[in-house]
Write a protein that holds these residues in place. Sequence first.
Motif, PDB file in Angstrom:
ATOM      1  N   GLY A  45      84.364  10.076  -2.809  1.00  0.00           N
ATOM      2  CA  GLY A  45      83.419  10.388  -3.873  1.00  0.00           C
ATOM      3  C   GLY A  45      82.574   9.220  -4.359  1.00  0.00           C
ATOM      4  N   GLU A  46      82.797   8.036  -3.811  1.00  0.00           N
ATOM      5  CA  GLU A  46      82.013   6.873  -4.227  1.00  0.00           C
ATOM      6  C   GLU A  46      80.698   6.830  -3.463  1.00  0.00           C
ATOM      7  OE1 GLU A  46      84.159   3.213  -4.067  1.00  0.00           O
ATOM      8  OE2 GLU A  46      85.917   4.049  -5.050  1.00  0.00           O
ATOM      9  N   TRP A  47      79.663   6.308  -4.121  1.00  0.00           N
ATOM     10  CA  TRP A  47      78.342   6.184  -3.519  1.00  0.00           C
ATOM     11  C   TRP A  47      78.155   4.793  -2.932  1.00  0.00           C
ATOM     12  CZ3 TRP A  47      75.524  10.425  -2.842  1.00  0.00           C
ATOM     13  CH2 TRP A  47      75.747  11.532  -3.676  1.00  0.00           C
ATOM     14  N   THR A  48      77.607   4.737  -1.711  1.00  0.00           N
ATOM     15  CA  THR A  48      77.291   3.478  -1.050  1.00  0.00           C
ATOM     16  C   THR A  48      75.804   3.485  -0.718  1.00  0.00           C
ATOM     17  OG1 THR A  48      79.490   3.391  -0.056  1.00  0.00           O
ATOM     18  CG2 THR A  48      77.781   2.012   0.943  1.00  0.00           C
ATOM     19  N   GLN A  49      75.093   2.465  -1.166  1.00  0.00           N
ATOM     20  CA  GLN A  49      73.670   2.389  -0.884  1.00  0.00           C
ATOM     21  C   GLN A  49      73.466   2.117   0.603  1.00  0.00           C
ATOM     22  OE1 GLN A  49      71.288   0.027  -3.559  1.00  0.00           O
ATOM     23  NE2 GLN A  49      69.694  -0.239  -2.024  1.00  0.00           N
ATOM     24  N   VAL A  50      72.608   2.924   1.243  1.00  0.00           N
ATOM     25  CA  VAL A  50      72.361   2.789   2.679  1.00  0.00           C
ATOM     26  C   VAL A  50      70.912   2.414   2.993  1.00  0.00           C
ATOM     27  CG1 VAL A  50      74.256   4.294   3.376  1.00  0.00           C
ATOM     28  CG2 VAL A  50      71.994   5.283   2.927  1.00  0.00           C
ATOM     29  N   ALA A  51      70.012   2.529   2.013  1.00  0.00           N
ATOM     30  CA  ALA A  51      68.607   2.180   2.238  1.00  0.00           C
ATOM     31  C   ALA A  51      67.902   2.023   0.899  1.00  0.00           C
ATOM     32  CB  ALA A  51      67.915   3.264   3.063  1.00  0.00           C
ATOM     33  N   ASN A  52      66.775   1.347   0.944  1.00  0.00           N
ATOM     34  CA  ASN A  52      65.920   1.253  -0.234  1.00  0.00           C
ATOM     35  C   ASN A  52      64.480   1.101   0.238  1.00  0.00           C
ATOM     36  OD1 ASN A  52      66.343  -1.382   0.706  1.00  0.00           O
ATOM     37  ND2 ASN A  52      65.863  -2.233  -1.280  1.00  0.00           N
ATOM     38  N   GLY A  53      63.553   1.337  -0.672  1.00  0.00           N
ATOM     39  CA  GLY A  53      62.149   1.225  -0.308  1.00  0.00           C
ATOM     40  C   GLY A  53      61.258   1.310  -1.528  1.00  0.00           C
ATOM     41  N   VAL A  54      59.965   1.209  -1.287  1.00  0.00           N
ATOM     42  CA  VAL A  54      58.952   1.310  -2.330  1.00  0.00           C
ATOM     43  C   VAL A  54      57.801   2.136  -1.753  1.00  0.00           C
ATOM     44  CG1 VAL A  54      57.321   0.031  -3.789  1.00  0.00           C
ATOM     45  CG2 VAL A  54      59.573  -0.931  -3.295  1.00  0.00           C
ATOM     46  N   THR A  55      57.302   3.080  -2.526  1.00  0.00           N
ATOM     47  CA  THR A  55      56.209   3.899  -2.018  1.00  0.00           C
ATOM     48  C   THR A  55      54.950   3.062  -1.817  1.00  0.00           C
ATOM     49  OG1 THR A  55      55.595   4.569  -4.269  1.00  0.00           O
ATOM     50  CG2 THR A  55      57.034   6.058  -3.044  1.00  0.00           C
ATOM     51  N   ASP A  56      54.216   3.399  -0.772  1.00  0.00           N
ATOM     52  CA  ASP A  56      52.956   2.715  -0.472  1.00  0.00           C
ATOM     53  C   ASP A  56      51.827   3.334  -1.310  1.00  0.00           C
ATOM     54  OD1 ASP A  56      52.158   5.109   0.804  1.00  0.00           O
ATOM     55  OD2 ASP A  56      52.555   4.344   2.809  1.00  0.00           O
ATOM     56  N   PRO A  57      50.594   2.885  -1.153  1.00  0.00           N
ATOM     57  CA  PRO A  57      49.495   3.439  -1.965  1.00  0.00           C
ATOM     58  C   PRO A  57      49.271   4.941  -1.785  1.00  0.00           C
ATOM     59  CG  PRO A  57      48.835   1.345  -1.041  1.00  0.00           C
ATOM     60  CD  PRO A  57      50.152   1.703  -0.397  1.00  0.00           C
ATOM     61  N   THR A  58      49.776   5.514  -0.680  1.00  0.00           N
ATOM     62  CA  THR A  58      49.659   6.963  -0.479  1.00  0.00           C
ATOM     63  C   THR A  58      50.836   7.716  -1.100  1.00  0.00           C
ATOM     64  OG1 THR A  58      50.810   7.027   1.655  1.00  0.00           O
ATOM     65  CG2 THR A  58      48.420   6.575   1.692  1.00  0.00           C
ATOM     66  N   GLY A  59      51.719   6.988  -1.786  1.00  0.00           N
ATOM     67  CA  GLY A  59      52.885   7.606  -2.418  1.00  0.00           C
ATOM     68  C   GLY A  59      54.002   7.917  -1.450  1.00  0.00           C
ATOM     69  N   GLU A  60      53.969   7.347  -0.269  1.00  0.00           N
ATOM     70  CA  GLU A  60      54.948   7.667   0.768  1.00  0.00           C
ATOM     71  C   GLU A  60      55.809   6.475   1.139  1.00  0.00           C
ATOM     72  OE1 GLU A  60      52.738   9.218   4.078  1.00  0.00           O
ATOM     73  OE2 GLU A  60      52.054  10.957   2.927  1.00  0.00           O
ATOM     74  N   VAL A  61      56.995   6.790   1.661  1.00  0.00           N
ATOM     75  CA  VAL A  61      57.871   5.788   2.254  1.00  0.00           C
ATOM     76  C   VAL A  61      58.263   6.319   3.627  1.00  0.00           C
ATOM     77  CG1 VAL A  61      60.038   4.531   2.120  1.00  0.00           C
ATOM     78  CG2 VAL A  61      58.819   5.069   0.026  1.00  0.00           C
TER      79      VAL A  61
END
Length: 149
Positions: free
Chosen positions: A61-77
């Motif tokens: 039940g524990e959460w492990t971070q597997v990825a991260n990001g930031v949206t580009d100018p088009t609002g997408e990752v």
Amino acid sequence: MHKSAVCVFLASVLLLCNTAPVDHHGGSDAKCPLMVKILDAVKGAPAGSVALKVSRRSANGEWTQVANGVTDPTGEVHDLITEQDFSAGVYRVEFDTKSYWKGEGRTPFHEVAEVVFEAHTEGHRHYTLALLLSPFSYTTTAVVVKTHD
């Protein structure tokens, strides 16, 4: 007033569904099995520079971070997580909406927006998560496409 708000909401959901680039990723799903698209409902434009993180829930039940990001100018990752790292399981995508709205000069109600979903219950899929933001609400939808038979 209520009818116009409903019409704006429905038009926004339609816009989100139509802007999800499902066909664009059909051939490159190994590099992009999870894509995110965010729209700012106040500006009626893509929401760029929104930080997000993806976590997977373990058996205990524990959460492990597997990825991260930031949206580009088009609002997408794009290229958020590889197909190899995106195994079957329960995932949480957490969007840092507070920082986004603070950057827009607004005081938001939510600290974060979260989407929790189960991936690959019926075989490999490509997931496009769409998020429509306002300072006091958010709406999500998903486009899920089977990529392999």
